[in-house]
Design an enzyme around this catalytic site. Sequence first.
Site, PDB file in Angstrom:
ATOM      1  N   GLU A   1     -10.693   6.941   2.033  1.00  0.00           N
ATOM      2  CA  GLU A   1     -11.692   6.259   3.501  1.00  0.00           C
ATOM      3  C   GLU A   1     -10.933   4.460   3.801  1.00  0.00           C
ATOM      4  O   GLU A   1     -10.043   4.012   2.641  1.00  0.00           O
ATOM      5  CB  GLU A   1     -13.065   5.742   2.401  1.00  0.00           C
ATOM      6  CG  GLU A   1     -12.588   4.478   1.000  1.00  0.00           C
ATOM      7  CD  GLU A   1     -11.813   4.742   0.508  1.00  0.00           C
ATOM      8  OE1 GLU A   1     -11.596   5.181   0.135  1.00  0.00           O
ATOM      9  OE2 GLU A   1     -11.385   3.400  -0.001  1.00  0.00           O
TER      10      GLU A   1
ATOM     11  N   LYS B   1       0.512  -1.261   0.330  1.00  0.00           N
ATOM     12  CA  LYS B   1       0.044  -0.197   0.242  1.00  0.00           C
ATOM     13  C   LYS B   1       0.783   0.616  -0.079  1.00  0.00           C
ATOM     14  O   LYS B   1       0.296   2.611  -0.421  1.00  0.00           O
ATOM     15  CB  LYS B   1      -1.184  -0.467   1.422  1.00  0.00           C
ATOM     16  CG  LYS B   1      -2.269  -0.851   0.615  1.00  0.00           C
ATOM     17  CD  LYS B   1      -3.131  -0.832   2.253  1.00  0.00           C
ATOM     18  CE  LYS B   1      -4.586  -1.809   1.663  1.00  0.00           C
ATOM     19  NZ  LYS B   1      -4.124  -2.907   2.160  1.00  0.00           N
TER      20      LYS B   1
ATOM     21  N   SER C   1       2.441  -9.564  -0.509  1.00  0.00           N
ATOM     22  CA  SER C   1       1.843  -8.275  -0.730  1.00  0.00           C
ATOM     23  C   SER C   1       2.044  -7.206   1.005  1.00  0.00           C
ATOM     24  O   SER C   1       2.226  -6.218   0.369  1.00  0.00           O
ATOM     25  CB  SER C   1       0.633  -7.815  -0.688  1.00  0.00           C
ATOM     26  OG  SER C   1      -0.297  -9.184  -0.027  1.00  0.00           O
TER      27      SER C   1
HETATM   28  C1  PLP Z   1      -5.189  -3.856   1.293  1.00  0.00           C
HETATM   29  C2  PLP Z   1      -4.036  -5.554   0.899  1.00  0.00           C
HETATM   30  C3  PLP Z   1      -4.753  -6.401  -0.012  1.00  0.00           C
HETATM   31  C4  PLP Z   1      -5.646  -6.480  -0.506  1.00  0.00           C
HETATM   32  O1  PLP Z   1      -5.208  -5.265  -1.607  1.00  0.00           O
HETATM   33  P1  PLP Z   1      -5.414  -5.124  -3.492  1.00  0.00           P
HETATM   34  O2  PLP Z   1      -5.632  -3.711  -3.845  1.00  0.00           O
HETATM   35  O3  PLP Z   1      -5.952  -6.340  -3.590  1.00  0.00           O
HETATM   36  O4  PLP Z   1      -3.966  -5.339  -3.565  1.00  0.00           O
HETATM   37  C5  PLP Z   1      -3.805  -7.930   0.116  1.00  0.00           C
HETATM   38  N1  PLP Z   1      -2.535  -8.013   0.437  1.00  0.00           N
HETATM   39  C6  PLP Z   1      -2.554  -6.445   1.263  1.00  0.00           C
HETATM   40  C7  PLP Z   1      -1.501  -7.432   2.842  1.00  0.00           C
HETATM   41  C8  PLP Z   1      -2.976  -5.940   1.812  1.00  0.00           C
HETATM   42  O5  PLP Z   1      -2.833  -4.660   3.158  1.00  0.00           O
END
Ligand code: PLP
Length: 410
Positions: free
Chosen positions: A108, A86, A377
Amino acid sequence: MKYSGYHGRFGGAFIPEILVPTFDELEAAYLEAKADPAFWQEYEQLMSTYSCRATPITYAENLTKYFGGAQIYIKREDLNHTGAHKANNVMGQGLLTKRMGKKRVIAETGAGQHGVATATMAAKFGFDCTIYMGAVDVARQRPNVFWMEQMGATVVAVEDGSATLKDAINEAFRDWVTNMDDTHYVLGTACGPYPFPDMVSWLQSIIGKEAREQMLERTGQLPSRCYACVGGGSNAMGLFGGFFEDESVQLVGVEAGGHGRGIGQHAVRLAYDDATVGVAQGYKTYFLQNTDGQMQETHSVSAGLDYVGVSPILAALHESKRVRFEAATDAEVVEAMQLTVRKEGLIPALETSHGFAQAFKEAPEMSKDEIILINQSGRADKDIFTVADAIDDPKWKEFIIRKAEEYKRA
Ligand SMILES: *Cc1c(COP(=O)(O)O)cnc(C)c1O
């Protein structure tokens, strides 16, 4: 606007007339930045000094041995500041906000991760910051709200409707309409009206650009499959963005299978046939909705994948079959996470662990010469309450009860 923002039959910008000039301004800033190599240089410089870019790739040697099939590599977006990919999106939008001469950002947030990331960016850039959050979410996400407030953001608890994410989105748009002259709306994923899906995917493509180079340098070959979890779709678009031109690379998006099949049990928009095409929240995509266009209940163990819509760009890539979509259930995800923690000492977030779960289903069937790449992620520190509940850890329960009693006595 210069472009319609459609990908196949998905996307577009269904916005109130009054916001059209603001979207024109945003599109112009985005297209200008995209055409200006100095922007990307500044962005890379910022991310390398503030957020651990380039994030490494890690060879998961123990998991590879354990499954006995394809070699498993992991792209480490969990090492970003605030613990997830993010950061890429919010810092990039921070630079764009500065370019547009705006001084205030709003966002948001559901679980609060995007709120924390945006508040962090606002503190760093010196912007005023207001975060809209459903009152129900404010109550259940105290740790994230705590950090947003420490960073100087105003957190508004939205009491309307079900007091969750979609009500917070409506409230954020209401704020934007009133304050668009000095305010930028930092949308958190590759969804919403054009140019957001395109702009967010472009900023996140830093993941895939790095990963492709790193894989070639480290292994001399491209991965045969790339895996990423899919909530709104931004980390998936980011990783996949490095490999769209490489036809030999299979791209696999993994959605939240929740409790399993059945409406209300999951948040699977593309891998199952439960979602239908519609327009909501300013864009056209697959939504989990009933025949009247009412959004349905969704469920996932991971708050970040628990969403009714999906990136219109991924919807188009689903139809063109360039990306394959799968689903992993809550139980599979917790198991994949525990295995990764135990075998590698890595702590993938519950969202992230969806990608791991699917990769673990496929890796054993693949040859040892093949390589797969999973996008980590984010990290799971934020998930400790949920994970400890899911594995029913008695010592954790004892700790929480003891803490609560201390507060009661004080
Ligand atoms: C917010 C989040 C996601 C989901 O968001 P995408 O826009 O689909 O990437 C995935 N993994 C983590 C660790 C997150 O914080």
